[in-house]
Design an enzyme around this catalytic site. Sequence first.
Site, PDB file in Angstrom:
ATOM      1  CG  HIS A 145      16.903  31.414  38.734  1.00  0.00           C
ATOM      2  ND1 HIS A 145      16.876  32.350  40.149  1.00  0.00           N
ATOM      3  CD2 HIS A 145      16.989  32.019  37.772  1.00  0.00           C
ATOM      4  CE1 HIS A 145      16.910  33.561  39.472  1.00  0.00           C
ATOM      5  NE2 HIS A 145      16.908  33.367  38.187  1.00  0.00           N
ATOM      6  CB  SER A 155      18.207  36.488  37.603  1.00  0.00           C
ATOM      7  OG  SER A 155      16.813  36.169  37.769  1.00  0.00           O
TER       8      SER A 155
END
Length: 475
Positions: free
Chosen positions: A217, A331
């Site tokens: 992502h 992330s």
Amino acid sequence: MSHKRATKRKAFIAAGGVAAIGAAALILPNAMASQTESKDAAPKTLAASDASDLASQLQELLGDAFAGAYYDSGEQQLVINVIDGLEIDGDDNNVIIQAQSAGAEVREVDNSWSELQEGAATLKEQASVPGTAWAIDPRTNQLQVTADSTVTGENWDTIETAVKSLGSGMATIKKSAGTFKTFLEGGDAIFGGGARCSAGFNVVNAEGAPAFLTAGHCGVAEAEWSEEEGGAPIATVDAATATFPGAGDFALVNYNDPATQAASTVDLGNGQTVDINAAGEAAVGLQVFRMGSTTGLADGQVTGLEATVNYPEGTVTGLIQTNVCAEPGDSGGSLFTEDGQAIGLTSGGSGDCTVGGETFFQPVTTALAAVGATLGDAGAGAGEEAAGGAAAGAGEEADGGAAAGAGEEADGGAVAGAGEEEAAAAGAGEEEGAAAAGAGEEGDAGAVAGAGDAAGQEQEQGIGDQGVDEQGVEQ
């Protein structure tokens, strides 16, 4: 691009008590094990990573009888689930006897691994509601379904109906106080436009050039990434590899300079690193450590496998579930074991490092296979000049690539090579005082060694002696 000079103090961590190759050898001599030998065989004490290796071998050996495995960290034993009452090859369950003789504790359960996988597929068809997730938990021999705080009303009814349709004893459902989201944020560490993520593991791409893995992502959000906010890009996403949502959450990011020194290490902050020596498979009960640019180092355990998460952006499958905390900006960061096995890349989850929560990770083994990359050092070859004028250590080579020397560090936690201590020959033939790859010298500033320095955090966390704060919350 600025550099900083620092002395790397290597984080020494305990290696497993049984080598992985030794675990493999445990099975073979017991092909003719007797029932009596099986009953007398006590479960062996195993390091967590060795238990994971043995579980993979026993899964192949047991075939349809296999119903999952987990690591009992308290007893330091591997527990193998087998189907209750199943005859194997008409040979008086001799395969199960081999599993016991190999050192595992064998437990009979009702649900097979394939039945649990089929149940997960049913949930995906009937209950892919944003804010839900499920994973296989071998400890309960069930699917553990979680719904976050956004799942209410008709959506909650949908989840309950789908769980009940699987039949008694196949799945349980619980509520999570937080919301499932990816951990991407505007801020610092590796930067792409207004986004901030963390680098996971340095790798060598299919062309033999240096690259790193991060979350998919992050890769689909921005094409170019720098190591300073507003700085010049140092790496570009391989768009063909960026996967999110769908069958994973990973991306390969190639360093723009092929001479970048990309060490196979994770930077823990405060001059500490952990060498990454292999990619490993997750096992429920495995103790793991996560490094991220927002919260730094945290630890916990793997709690589920083959997890499916329904993020607002879409459904992601094939993840690892843990109770390790994480927050936005983490992330893509690295999940690894204390003996240097790369396990996963931070995807997302709920909660934070104050209240805890569920967190999901992309398996590294799957990502490496998909992008065609391998773990290991890459960068400037023998005699080539690294950025800033430091030579790359003529004649040095460590684990598949030329390394820039022991203990080198660049700005922002970027490591300029993995030739530390026994891993390299300290630059044979180099003259003392030369601008070569010696300990403490600055190297190429582009190499990201792992998750980057934790923003504003003061950390002195050795992971071998329980020096990390207990941030993982048991669920």
